[in-house]
Scaffold this motif. Structure first.
Motif, PDB file in Angstrom:
ATOM      1  N   GLU A 133       0.826  -1.209   0.000  1.00 31.09           N
ATOM      2  CA  GLU A 133       0.000   0.000   0.000  1.00 31.09           C
ATOM      3  C   GLU A 133       0.863   1.264   0.000  1.00 31.09           C
ATOM      4  OE1 GLU A 133      -2.925   0.067   3.090  1.00 31.09           O
ATOM      5  OE2 GLU A 133      -3.582  -1.978   2.659  1.00 31.09           O
ATOM      6  N   GLY A 186       3.618   0.729  -3.276  1.00 29.76           N
ATOM      7  CA  GLY A 186       2.978   0.399  -4.538  1.00 29.76           C
ATOM      8  C   GLY A 186       3.257  -1.018  -5.005  1.00 29.76           C
ATOM      9  N   ASN A 240       1.929   8.320  -2.832  1.00 31.62           N
ATOM     10  CA  ASN A 240       0.895   7.322  -2.518  1.00 31.62           C
ATOM     11  C   ASN A 240       0.194   7.637  -1.197  1.00 31.62           C
ATOM     12  OD1 ASN A 240       1.589   5.872  -4.813  1.00 31.62           O
ATOM     13  ND2 ASN A 240       2.757   4.327  -3.706  1.00 31.62           N
TER      14      ASN A 240
END
Length: 131
Positions: free
Chosen positions: A20, A23, A90
């Motif tokens: 998470e 990536g 992210n």
């Protein structure tokens, strides 16, 4: 649960967090280059860094990403910095926040390290469509 099962559970949790944060592309590339020579340290990073540190409750992922960027700038580790710039995106960090981390770092780790980090950030942010 015996010790091996406990470690396996931590690694599983850590791998999910890592995927998470960094990536799927990073995680898959990492898996493809895991060898008997580097497997132990990679397992430890899954257990300690991702299952244990990144999941602590006081700071959120965005805050942890900004701290990590500052530390990697100070240590002048460009390979890890590249990886964690993607993670920062992210985790919701903006280009402006990332730039400010490296600008702030000038006072604590000097112009050369901060400029190197800023150059790397500009390259990665452009590649990721964030600039």
């Amino acid at each position: 649960m015996d010790e091996n099962e406990a470690h396996a559970a931590l690694r599983k949790r850590g791998r999910a967090e890592m995927r998470e944060i960094l990536g799927a592309a990073y995680t898959e590339a990492r898996d493809a280059t895991t060898t008997p020579f580097n497997a132990a340290i990679r397992a430890l990073s899954e257990e300690m860094a991702y299952a244990t540190l990144w999941t602590r409750p006081v700071l959120d992922r965005k805050q942890r990403s900004l701290i990590t960027l500052g530390m990697l700038c100070a240590l002048n580790h460009p390979h890890e910095l590249r990886i964690h710039l993607v993670a920062a995106l992210n985790n919701g960090c903006t280009a402006e926040e990332i730039s400010e981390v490296f600008t702030h770092a000038v006072a604590y780790c000097g112009f050369p390290a901060s400029i190197d980090a800023l150059r790397m950030a500009e390259q990665v942010l452009k590649e990721q469509g964030a600039l």
